[in-house]
Design an enzyme around this catalytic site. Structure first.
Site, PDB file in Angstrom:
ATOM      1  N   TYR A 155      42.564  30.408  39.234  1.00  0.00           N
ATOM      2  CA  TYR A 155      42.616  31.599  40.106  1.00  0.00           C
ATOM      3  C   TYR A 155      43.798  32.506  39.717  1.00  0.00           C
ATOM      4  O   TYR A 155      43.647  33.727  39.596  1.00  0.00           O
ATOM      5  CB  TYR A 155      42.744  31.136  41.556  1.00  0.00           C
ATOM      6  CG  TYR A 155      42.724  32.250  42.582  1.00  0.00           C
ATOM      7  CD1 TYR A 155      41.546  32.895  42.919  1.00  0.00           C
ATOM      8  CD2 TYR A 155      43.901  32.647  43.221  1.00  0.00           C
ATOM      9  CE1 TYR A 155      41.530  33.911  43.865  1.00  0.00           C
ATOM     10  CE2 TYR A 155      43.891  33.660  44.166  1.00  0.00           C
ATOM     11  CZ  TYR A 155      42.705  34.287  44.486  1.00  0.00           C
ATOM     12  OH  TYR A 155      42.692  35.293  45.427  1.00  0.00           O
ATOM     13  N   LYS A 159      43.647  36.359  38.378  1.00  0.00           N
ATOM     14  CA  LYS A 159      44.264  37.456  39.136  1.00  0.00           C
ATOM     15  C   LYS A 159      45.337  38.160  38.299  1.00  0.00           C
ATOM     16  O   LYS A 159      45.521  39.374  38.413  1.00  0.00           O
ATOM     17  CB  LYS A 159      44.830  36.914  40.454  1.00  0.00           C
ATOM     18  CG  LYS A 159      43.743  36.445  41.421  1.00  0.00           C
ATOM     19  CD  LYS A 159      42.924  37.614  41.911  1.00  0.00           C
ATOM     20  CE  LYS A 159      41.604  37.252  42.526  1.00  0.00           C
ATOM     21  NZ  LYS A 159      40.818  38.414  42.964  1.00  0.00           N
TER      22      LYS A 159
HETATM   23  P1  NAP Z   1      35.637  35.636  51.185  1.00  0.00           P
HETATM   24  O1  NAP Z   1      35.812  35.794  52.653  1.00  0.00           O
HETATM   25  O2  NAP Z   1      35.290  34.301  50.641  1.00  0.00           O
HETATM   26  O3  NAP Z   1      34.578  36.729  50.688  1.00  0.00           O
HETATM   27  C1  NAP Z   1      34.219  36.790  49.346  1.00  0.00           C
HETATM   28  C2  NAP Z   1      33.095  37.792  49.170  1.00  0.00           C
HETATM   29  O4  NAP Z   1      32.778  37.877  47.773  1.00  0.00           O
HETATM   30  C3  NAP Z   1      31.819  37.405  49.881  1.00  0.00           C
HETATM   31  O5  NAP Z   1      31.236  38.585  50.390  1.00  0.00           O
HETATM   32  C4  NAP Z   1      30.952  36.823  48.764  1.00  0.00           C
HETATM   33  O6  NAP Z   1      29.580  36.999  49.018  1.00  0.00           O
HETATM   34  C5  NAP Z   1      31.377  37.696  47.609  1.00  0.00           C
HETATM   35  N1  NAP Z   1      31.127  37.123  46.282  1.00  0.00           N
HETATM   36  C6  NAP Z   1      31.596  35.971  45.761  1.00  0.00           C
HETATM   37  N2  NAP Z   1      31.159  35.823  44.503  1.00  0.00           N
HETATM   38  C7  NAP Z   1      30.395  36.908  44.225  1.00  0.00           C
HETATM   39  C8  NAP Z   1      29.683  37.337  43.078  1.00  0.00           C
HETATM   40  N3  NAP Z   1      29.645  36.626  41.954  1.00  0.00           N
HETATM   41  N4  NAP Z   1      29.007  38.508  43.148  1.00  0.00           N
HETATM   42  C9  NAP Z   1      29.032  39.253  44.280  1.00  0.00           C
HETATM   43  N5  NAP Z   1      29.695  38.898  45.382  1.00  0.00           N
HETATM   44  C10 NAP Z   1      30.370  37.736  45.356  1.00  0.00           C
HETATM   45  O7  NAP Z   1      36.976  36.054  50.410  1.00  0.00           O
HETATM   46  P2  NAP Z   1      38.152  37.113  50.756  1.00  0.00           P
HETATM   47  O8  NAP Z   1      39.319  36.361  51.209  1.00  0.00           O
HETATM   48  O9  NAP Z   1      37.638  38.234  51.563  1.00  0.00           O
HETATM   49  O10 NAP Z   1      38.497  37.594  49.267  1.00  0.00           O
HETATM   50  C11 NAP Z   1      38.125  38.865  48.753  1.00  0.00           C
HETATM   51  C12 NAP Z   1      38.985  39.158  47.534  1.00  0.00           C
HETATM   52  O11 NAP Z   1      40.354  39.182  47.915  1.00  0.00           O
HETATM   53  C13 NAP Z   1      38.872  38.125  46.422  1.00  0.00           C
HETATM   54  O12 NAP Z   1      38.902  38.748  45.154  1.00  0.00           O
HETATM   55  C14 NAP Z   1      40.107  37.282  46.612  1.00  0.00           C
HETATM   56  O13 NAP Z   1      40.519  36.663  45.420  1.00  0.00           O
HETATM   57  C15 NAP Z   1      41.081  38.357  47.057  1.00  0.00           C
HETATM   58  N6  NAP Z   1      42.263  37.809  47.753  1.00  0.00           N
HETATM   59  C16 NAP Z   1      42.091  37.117  48.915  1.00  0.00           C
HETATM   60  C17 NAP Z   1      43.221  36.606  49.542  1.00  0.00           C
HETATM   61  C18 NAP Z   1      43.154  35.841  50.842  1.00  0.00           C
HETATM   62  O14 NAP Z   1      44.166  35.251  51.234  1.00  0.00           O
HETATM   63  N7  NAP Z   1      42.026  35.822  51.532  1.00  0.00           N
HETATM   64  C19 NAP Z   1      44.486  36.797  48.970  1.00  0.00           C
HETATM   65  C20 NAP Z   1      44.596  37.494  47.783  1.00  0.00           C
HETATM   66  C21 NAP Z   1      43.473  38.015  47.181  1.00  0.00           C
HETATM   67  P3  NAP Z   1      28.540  35.780  49.041  1.00  0.00           P
HETATM   68  O15 NAP Z   1      28.965  34.858  50.127  1.00  0.00           O
HETATM   69  O16 NAP Z   1      27.252  36.440  49.301  1.00  0.00           O
HETATM   70  O17 NAP Z   1      28.645  35.097  47.701  1.00  0.00           O
END
Ligand code: NAP
Length: 248
Positions: A155, A159
């Site tokens: 990861y 990133k």
């Molecule tokens: P999340 O709640 O797990 O949501 C992830 C989303 O991405 C879901 O809508 C999922 O849809 C979609 N997705 C996953 N794989 C996909 C693919 N191959 N094609 C299209 N859609 C896909 O995660 P989140 O926390 O909101 O994270 C969103 C972004 O923020 C990510 O890039 C993550 O790395 C980044 N981020 C998150 C955090 C944190 O603490 N939450 C911190 C830093 C960065 P499906 O369920 O339909 O697959």
């Protein structure tokens, strides 16, 4: 209505941070393509929420890690709403594990969804944006790509890769009035952490000066700034939204 007349694609917008971004840009008047991979029902709910607030939105299924599906997503936006000014590369996954036990498949899946998808969607969108001499690309990265996180070599590498990609592309397309920026989120309260042990969550919380997780809406506000004309002279920037966690 900062985004009146603009069309935005938000990848992985069926829940979490992507959903908050889609709603925020939709409230600002943008027409939104809500991308998802498997959560059709959740994506449709996001579309309905945006429409109920007076906005325009449509859902589109695509695994953005697959080049042809990513191209199809960008083409859908152009065909359905007639244009594309804003791309938010948000879709992301985690497959955590210490390196000694990390499976090759977990490395590949994370790099494909988090980094290759950013390349796939950006390449397809940039072609259109360069022609139109306008574009805003925002990549959702993580402080894990800056400070590293044990158990997340895959990861963190994906990133960090997004950050290098952001800066290189910003230099390539700046002369065509296309800006490319990143938002580095810290620990944000979403389903991505659902399988993470509570001890690891407590350890992360201990690193945050503001002493609480962030909310998806707090990341969405930063994205909205970078997508707006207020940020017309900002490119190649990584805006950290992490409660002070990385502070470098
Ligand atoms: P999340 O709640 O797990 O949501 C992830 C989303 O991405 C879901 O809508 C999922 O849809 C979609 N997705 C996953 N794989 C996909 C693919 N191959 N094609 C299209 N859609 C896909 O995660 P989140 O926390 O909101 O994270 C969103 C972004 O923020 C990510 O890039 C993550 O790395 C980044 N981020 C998150 C955090 C944190 O603490 N939450 C911190 C830093 C960065 P499906 O369920 O339909 O697959």
């Amino acid at each position: 209505m900062k985004f009146e007349g603009k069309v935005a694609v938000v990848t992985g917008a069926s829940r979490g941070i992507g959903r908050a971004i889609a709603e925020e840009l939709g409230r600002g008047g943008a027409s939104i393509v809500v991308n998802y991979r498997s959560g059709a029902e959740a994506a449709e709910q996001v579309v309905q929420l945006i429409q109920a607030a007076g906005g325009k939105a449509a859902a589109h299924q695509a695994d953005v890690g697959q080049v042809q599906q990513a191209q199809g997503l960008i083409q859908f936006a152009i065909d359905h709403f007639g244009d594309l000014q804003i791309l938010v590369n948000n879709a992301g996954i985690i497959r955590d594990g210490l390196i000694m036990t990390m499976k090759e498949a977990d490395w590949d899946a994370v790099l494909q969804t988090n980094l290759k998808a950013t390349f796939n969607c950006s390449k397809a969108a940039v072609r259109h944006m360069i022609r139109k001499r306008y574009g805003r690309i925002i990549n959702i990265t993580s402080v894990a790509g800056q400070m590293g996180n044990p158990g997340q070599t895959n990861y963190s590498a994906s990133k960090a890769g997004q950050i290098g990609f952001t800066r290189a592309l910003a230099r390539e397309v700046g002369s065509r009035n296309v800006t490319v920026n990143a938002v580095a989120a810290g620990y944000i309260d979403t389903e991505i952490w659902k399988d993470t042990p509570q001890t690891a969550i407590e350890a992360l919380l201990g690193l945050i000066p503001l002493g609480r997780p962030g909310q998806p809406e707090e990341v969405a506000k930063a994205v909205a700034y970078l997508a707006s004309d207020d940020a017309a002279y900002v490119t190649g920037h990584v805006l950290t939204v992490d409660g002070g966690m990385a502070m470098h």
